[in-house]
Design a protein around this motif. Structure first.
Motif, PDB file in Angstrom:
ATOM      1  N   PHE A 176     -34.625   2.128 -22.014  1.00  0.00           N
ATOM      2  CA  PHE A 176     -35.563   1.493 -22.935  1.00  0.00           C
ATOM      3  C   PHE A 176     -35.190   0.017 -22.975  1.00  0.00           C
ATOM      4  O   PHE A 176     -34.265  -0.383 -23.667  1.00  0.00           O
ATOM      5  CB  PHE A 176     -35.465   2.098 -24.333  1.00  0.00           C
ATOM      6  CG  PHE A 176     -36.040   3.483 -24.436  1.00  0.00           C
ATOM      7  CD1 PHE A 176     -37.370   3.659 -24.771  1.00  0.00           C
ATOM      8  CD2 PHE A 176     -35.252   4.598 -24.197  1.00  0.00           C
ATOM      9  CE1 PHE A 176     -37.912   4.920 -24.869  1.00  0.00           C
ATOM     10  CE2 PHE A 176     -35.781   5.875 -24.298  1.00  0.00           C
ATOM     11  CZ  PHE A 176     -37.119   6.033 -24.628  1.00  0.00           C
ATOM     12  N   ALA A 177     -35.889  -0.793 -22.198  1.00  0.00           N
ATOM     13  CA  ALA A 177     -35.613  -2.226 -22.154  1.00  0.00           C
ATOM     14  C   ALA A 177     -36.350  -2.924 -23.296  1.00  0.00           C
ATOM     15  O   ALA A 177     -37.472  -2.565 -23.638  1.00  0.00           O
ATOM     16  CB  ALA A 177     -36.066  -2.804 -20.814  1.00  0.00           C
ATOM     17  N   SER A 178     -35.715  -3.918 -23.884  1.00  0.00           N
ATOM     18  CA  SER A 178     -36.391  -4.691 -24.928  1.00  0.00           C
ATOM     19  C   SER A 178     -37.446  -5.576 -24.285  1.00  0.00           C
ATOM     20  O   SER A 178     -37.367  -5.911 -23.112  1.00  0.00           O
ATOM     21  CB  SER A 178     -35.394  -5.517 -25.729  1.00  0.00           C
ATOM     22  OG  SER A 178     -34.723  -6.416 -24.886  1.00  0.00           O
ATOM     23  N   GLY A 179     -38.439  -5.909 -25.047  1.00  0.00           N
ATOM     24  CA  GLY A 179     -39.523  -6.748 -24.553  1.00  0.00           C
ATOM     25  C   GLY A 179     -40.572  -6.899 -25.636  1.00  0.00           C
ATOM     26  O   GLY A 179     -40.366  -6.467 -26.779  1.00  0.00           O
ATOM     27  N   PRO A 180     -41.726  -7.477 -25.295  1.00  0.00           N
ATOM     28  CA  PRO A 180     -42.781  -7.644 -26.283  1.00  0.00           C
ATOM     29  C   PRO A 180     -43.160  -6.290 -26.910  1.00  0.00           C
ATOM     30  O   PRO A 180     -43.427  -5.333 -26.185  1.00  0.00           O
ATOM     31  CB  PRO A 180     -43.949  -8.218 -25.486  1.00  0.00           C
ATOM     32  CG  PRO A 180     -43.324  -8.816 -24.269  1.00  0.00           C
ATOM     33  CD  PRO A 180     -42.102  -7.983 -23.982  1.00  0.00           C
ATOM     34  N   GLY A 237     -31.573   3.742 -31.879  1.00  0.00           N
ATOM     35  CA  GLY A 237     -33.007   3.778 -32.129  1.00  0.00           C
ATOM     36  C   GLY A 237     -33.783   2.885 -31.190  1.00  0.00           C
ATOM     37  O   GLY A 237     -33.307   1.833 -30.781  1.00  0.00           O
ATOM     38  N   VAL A 238     -34.975   3.338 -30.837  1.00  0.00           N
ATOM     39  CA  VAL A 238     -35.906   2.532 -30.054  1.00  0.00           C
ATOM     40  C   VAL A 238     -37.279   2.662 -30.695  1.00  0.00           C
ATOM     41  O   VAL A 238     -37.603   3.687 -31.291  1.00  0.00           O
ATOM     42  CB  VAL A 238     -35.973   2.958 -28.569  1.00  0.00           C
ATOM     43  CG1 VAL A 238     -34.644   2.739 -27.884  1.00  0.00           C
ATOM     44  CG2 VAL A 238     -36.430   4.397 -28.423  1.00  0.00           C
ATOM     45  N   LEU A 265     -37.141  14.014 -24.533  1.00  0.00           N
ATOM     46  CA  LEU A 265     -37.205  12.927 -23.561  1.00  0.00           C
ATOM     47  C   LEU A 265     -36.862  13.429 -22.161  1.00  0.00           C
ATOM     48  O   LEU A 265     -37.555  13.121 -21.186  1.00  0.00           O
ATOM     49  CB  LEU A 265     -36.249  11.816 -23.988  1.00  0.00           C
ATOM     50  CG  LEU A 265     -36.297  10.526 -23.222  1.00  0.00           C
ATOM     51  CD1 LEU A 265     -37.683   9.901 -23.250  1.00  0.00           C
ATOM     52  CD2 LEU A 265     -35.280   9.561 -23.800  1.00  0.00           C
ATOM     53  N   LEU A 266     -35.815  14.231 -22.052  1.00  0.00           N
ATOM     54  CA  LEU A 266     -35.442  14.812 -20.768  1.00  0.00           C
ATOM     55  C   LEU A 266     -36.557  15.704 -20.221  1.00  0.00           C
ATOM     56  O   LEU A 266     -36.915  15.625 -19.049  1.00  0.00           O
ATOM     57  CB  LEU A 266     -34.142  15.609 -20.896  1.00  0.00           C
ATOM     58  CG  LEU A 266     -33.716  16.394 -19.652  1.00  0.00           C
ATOM     59  CD1 LEU A 266     -33.490  15.456 -18.475  1.00  0.00           C
ATOM     60  CD2 LEU A 266     -32.479  17.219 -19.951  1.00  0.00           C
ATOM     61  N   GLU A 267     -37.130  16.541 -21.061  1.00  0.00           N
ATOM     62  CA  GLU A 267     -38.200  17.432 -20.618  1.00  0.00           C
ATOM     63  C   GLU A 267     -39.414  16.655 -20.132  1.00  0.00           C
ATOM     64  O   GLU A 267     -40.045  17.030 -19.142  1.00  0.00           O
ATOM     65  CB  GLU A 267     -38.574  18.399 -21.730  1.00  0.00           C
ATOM     66  CG  GLU A 267     -37.504  19.447 -21.962  1.00  0.00           C
ATOM     67  CD  GLU A 267     -37.776  20.338 -23.158  1.00  0.00           C
ATOM     68  OE1 GLU A 267     -38.806  20.157 -23.847  1.00  0.00           O
ATOM     69  OE2 GLU A 267     -36.936  21.212 -23.414  1.00  0.00           O
ATOM     70  N   GLU A 268     -39.753  15.561 -20.793  1.00  0.00           N
ATOM     71  CA  GLU A 268     -40.881  14.741 -20.351  1.00  0.00           C
ATOM     72  C   GLU A 268     -40.591  14.075 -19.008  1.00  0.00           C
ATOM     73  O   GLU A 268     -41.465  14.013 -18.147  1.00  0.00           O
ATOM     74  CB  GLU A 268     -41.238  13.684 -21.393  1.00  0.00           C
ATOM     75  CG  GLU A 268     -41.983  14.233 -22.570  1.00  0.00           C
ATOM     76  CD  GLU A 268     -43.244  14.964 -22.171  1.00  0.00           C
ATOM     77  OE1 GLU A 268     -44.039  14.456 -21.360  1.00  0.00           O
ATOM     78  OE2 GLU A 268     -43.447  16.087 -22.674  1.00  0.00           O
ATOM     79  N   GLY A 304     -38.194   4.646 -20.093  1.00  0.00           N
ATOM     80  CA  GLY A 304     -38.387   5.551 -21.220  1.00  0.00           C
ATOM     81  C   GLY A 304     -39.619   5.256 -22.057  1.00  0.00           C
ATOM     82  O   GLY A 304     -40.160   6.154 -22.714  1.00  0.00           O
ATOM     83  N   TRP A 305     -40.092   4.004 -22.043  1.00  0.00           N
ATOM     84  CA  TRP A 305     -41.241   3.648 -22.874  1.00  0.00           C
ATOM     85  C   TRP A 305     -42.488   4.453 -22.507  1.00  0.00           C
ATOM     86  O   TRP A 305     -43.301   4.752 -23.365  1.00  0.00           O
ATOM     87  CB  TRP A 305     -41.541   2.151 -22.776  1.00  0.00           C
ATOM     88  CG  TRP A 305     -40.463   1.322 -23.385  1.00  0.00           C
ATOM     89  CD1 TRP A 305     -39.586   0.510 -22.730  1.00  0.00           C
ATOM     90  CD2 TRP A 305     -40.111   1.247 -24.769  1.00  0.00           C
ATOM     91  NE1 TRP A 305     -38.724  -0.066 -23.625  1.00  0.00           N
ATOM     92  CE2 TRP A 305     -39.029   0.369 -24.886  1.00  0.00           C
ATOM     93  CE3 TRP A 305     -40.614   1.844 -25.927  1.00  0.00           C
ATOM     94  CZ2 TRP A 305     -38.431   0.069 -26.104  1.00  0.00           C
ATOM     95  CZ3 TRP A 305     -40.022   1.538 -27.144  1.00  0.00           C
ATOM     96  CH2 TRP A 305     -38.952   0.659 -27.230  1.00  0.00           C
ATOM     97  N   ARG A 306     -42.618   4.821 -21.253  1.00  0.00           N
ATOM     98  CA  ARG A 306     -43.833   5.554 -20.870  1.00  0.00           C
ATOM     99  C   ARG A 306     -43.861   6.969 -21.427  1.00  0.00           C
ATOM    100  O   ARG A 306     -44.892   7.619 -21.429  1.00  0.00           O
ATOM    101  CB  ARG A 306     -44.039   5.549 -19.371  1.00  0.00           C
ATOM    102  CG  ARG A 306     -42.903   6.056 -18.579  1.00  0.00           C
ATOM    103  CD  ARG A 306     -43.221   5.871 -17.112  1.00  0.00           C
ATOM    104  NE  ARG A 306     -43.091   7.150 -16.453  1.00  0.00           N
ATOM    105  CZ  ARG A 306     -42.513   7.315 -15.299  1.00  0.00           C
ATOM    106  NH1 ARG A 306     -42.059   6.285 -14.629  1.00  0.00           N
ATOM    107  NH2 ARG A 306     -42.401   8.505 -14.777  1.00  0.00           N
ATOM    108  N   PHE A 307     -42.731   7.453 -21.943  1.00  0.00           N
ATOM    109  CA  PHE A 307     -42.671   8.795 -22.528  1.00  0.00           C
ATOM    110  C   PHE A 307     -42.667   8.792 -24.057  1.00  0.00           C
ATOM    111  O   PHE A 307     -42.754   9.848 -24.677  1.00  0.00           O
ATOM    112  CB  PHE A 307     -41.406   9.523 -22.056  1.00  0.00           C
ATOM    113  CG  PHE A 307     -41.269   9.602 -20.574  1.00  0.00           C
ATOM    114  CD1 PHE A 307     -42.241  10.194 -19.795  1.00  0.00           C
ATOM    115  CD2 PHE A 307     -40.161   9.076 -19.944  1.00  0.00           C
ATOM    116  CE1 PHE A 307     -42.121  10.271 -18.414  1.00  0.00           C
ATOM    117  CE2 PHE A 307     -40.018   9.142 -18.564  1.00  0.00           C
ATOM    118  CZ  PHE A 307     -41.003   9.742 -17.802  1.00  0.00           C
ATOM    119  N   LEU A 308     -42.553   7.618 -24.665  1.00  0.00           N
ATOM    120  CA  LEU A 308     -42.345   7.551 -26.122  1.00  0.00           C
ATOM    121  C   LEU A 308     -43.420   8.290 -26.914  1.00  0.00           C
ATOM    122  O   LEU A 308     -43.100   9.136 -27.749  1.00  0.00           O
ATOM    123  CB  LEU A 308     -42.252   6.098 -26.588  1.00  0.00           C
ATOM    124  CG  LEU A 308     -41.982   5.922 -28.083  1.00  0.00           C
ATOM    125  CD1 LEU A 308     -40.581   6.382 -28.438  1.00  0.00           C
ATOM    126  CD2 LEU A 308     -42.172   4.488 -28.507  1.00  0.00           C
TER     127      LEU A 308
END
Length: 97
Positions: A15-19, A34-35, A54-57, A73-77
């Protein structure tokens, strides 16, 4: 990072920080596990149910142990948040509430 006992490789979810993306300690009260998005959606990665979802996704998306240096990870949030029981979602990003 997830590893399977007896199998080579890992799945490293990043989970990279960004906008609009805040990673633990990012200024609005998120703890180090936390993210979340400023626009909404917070996940406490220290909760076993959150890590498992998260692992299952990632696995359902085709990620395999040892085959990628990392997975975004953001694409699974959003999907993970809908799968979790309410007590594992952590609706507040303020640990004092």
């Amino acid at each position: 990072m997830f590893a399977r006992e007896g199998a080579p490789g890992v799945i490293r979810v990043v989970f990279a920080s960004g906008p609009d993306h805040v990673v633990g300690g990012g200024g609005w009260g998120a703890h180090d596990g936390g993210v979340g998005r400023i626009s909404g959606g917070y996940l406490n990665l220290h909760r076993p149910a959150a890590a498992r979802a998260l692992l299952e996704e990632a696995l359902a998306d085709g990620t395999r142990f040892g085959h990628a240096p990392h997975v975004d990870g953001w694409r699974f949030l959003d999907t993970v948040l809908t799968r979790l029981p309410p007590e594992a979602r952590e609706t507040s990003h303020d640990p004092s509430t």
